[in-house]
Scaffold this active site. Sequence first.
Site, mmCIF file in Angstrom:
data_model
loop_
_atom_site.group_PDB
_atom_site.id
_atom_site.type_symbol
_atom_site.label_atom_id
_atom_site.label_comp_id
_atom_site.label_asym_id
_atom_site.label_seq_id
_atom_site.Cartn_x
_atom_site.Cartn_y
_atom_site.Cartn_z
ATOM 1 N N ARG A 226 -28.665 14.487 -16.508
ATOM 2 C CA ARG A 226 -27.334 15.084 -16.705
ATOM 3 C C ARG A 226 -26.228 14.353 -15.951
ATOM 4 N NH1 ARG A 226 -28.378 21.217 -15.490
ATOM 5 N NH2 ARG A 226 -30.368 20.447 -14.673
ATOM 6 N N ALA B 248 8.961 -14.985 7.092
ATOM 7 C CA ALA B 248 8.670 -14.441 5.762
ATOM 8 C C ALA B 248 8.191 -15.556 4.848
ATOM 9 C CB ALA B 248 9.912 -13.786 5.189
ATOM 10 N N ARG C 254 10.241 -31.338 4.766
ATOM 11 C CA ARG C 254 10.730 -31.040 3.419
ATOM 12 C C ARG C 254 11.768 -32.092 3.084
ATOM 13 N NH1 ARG C 254 14.125 -26.411 6.126
ATOM 14 N NH2 ARG C 254 16.042 -27.561 6.491
#
Length: 467
Positions: free
Chosen positions: A27, A390, A450
């Site tokens: 069941r 961040a 960069r």
Amino acid sequence: MPKRTSRKSPGPNPLTVVILAAGEGKRMKSALPKVLQPLAGLPLLKRVIDTARHLEPRRICVVYGHGGERVREALVDEPVTWALQRERLGTGHAVLQALPQVGEDDRVLVLYGDVPLISADTLKELLGLAGEAAVGLLTVRLDDPQGYGRIVRNARGQVQKIVEHKDANRRELALHECNTGVLAAPARLLRQYLAKVRPANAQGEYYLTDVIALAVKAKVPVRPLVAADPTEVQGVNDRAQLAELEAAFRARSARALLLAGVTLADPARFDLRGTLTHGTDVFIDVNVVLEGTVYLGDRVRVGPGCVIRDSRIEADTQVFAHCVVESAVIGERCNIGPFARFRPSSQLAAGVHIGNFVEVKNSRLATDSKANHLAYVGDADVGARVNIGAGTIIANYDGANKHRTVVGDDVHTGSNSVLVAPIEVGAGATVAAGSTVTHSVPAGKLTVARARQTTIENWQRPARTRK
Ligand code: UD1
Ligand code: CA
């Protein structure tokens, strides 16, 4: 005076617990055997085994059925023995399969792999009633006794027999005292009586329940104990019953925590799937799930919707809404989240801030360091007072291997910088925003990695050509 000698060793006879678990559990409509279905994070059968162990039995024998190898495999580390019931011929037949493993002078306690919330206290009381020469029978009064075996008592209230629902007459069907199935009896008597049980009943089964009438006939006392809390003796046949017991368990553990001094914003919306140890004045907001082994120190606050697994959170730390914390050690006075994620094996010293959309994995951060927004800190050793800007990503994975990154004290990484591991960032260094750093960074200096910003003076925007 001559010393008195006793034939028996001192103390009660050894106890064997027999757990019946040969049912198929159709069941549940699941590929997982019923007794392996989890309740608050642990398989039903594991919960029963743990409770049985509290009674310090000499042996725990689990009766398993055809196709139950998966059950054995899943619980291979449990200190139990196994008895195979090849055919499911009834509860009496099931207990018979375990008897070869039971000592002659043992006391036997019969439990069920699908009755997970039975308490050790109730069982101790039952064993006390049974002693060495009587049968202890756990019963329960139910408003709706449908399907259960009924306890038939005489005018003096003495138990006479158990009648299964399918074999009961109208008068017996009106009885509300039911058999839980749990009983305690001396092995010697069980052996005698089970040898006499015949499947002459509506279901053609060997009923364990028939031993009660046989004991009465032999003038062996049958001592009933009425269970005070019906959820303790409730079995699981389908997922609706499983959910009911999960709710009962939730309520039970929430209440215990409240009484131990933990504030739960709403006890009905808190799930403990394991164990929580805690200090004083801990606050847990709604919909928090704690799993495994969790420690929350004094005055820790856990915001709504957090999931914390196998972790330690020290005093005065706040975990804001919707954090997922796994296998982490978080120091004192930290601020975590909202929406922070800890994958396994991270360690935070005191005063660290991990803010929204920050993922930390297998890393250490020293005192007062911060990663407040949108960052990934993986496989890193981060010093004290570091500010991870961040969008900082510690690129720990080269596609084949993971490498570690070491970030010294007082480092600042600018927004959107990528530190490609393995790499070392010297103490006090600043990494300019937008840098992709592939070589180690010297201490105390600004490193820019960069393209330099240039402006093309005579540049003209292309114009549409006319046809
Ligand atoms: C049994 C009792 C009934 C009691 C009820 C409580 C008997 C004859 N009846 O009925 O009085 O009110 O439990 O829930 O004992 N099992 C085996 N092997 C078998 C048969 C059963 O291991 O051959 C195990 C099942 O897995 C289950 C337990 O024994 O855990 C009870 O079996 P089940 O068929 O559910 O018994 P009931 O008919 O409900
Ligand atoms: Ca049943």
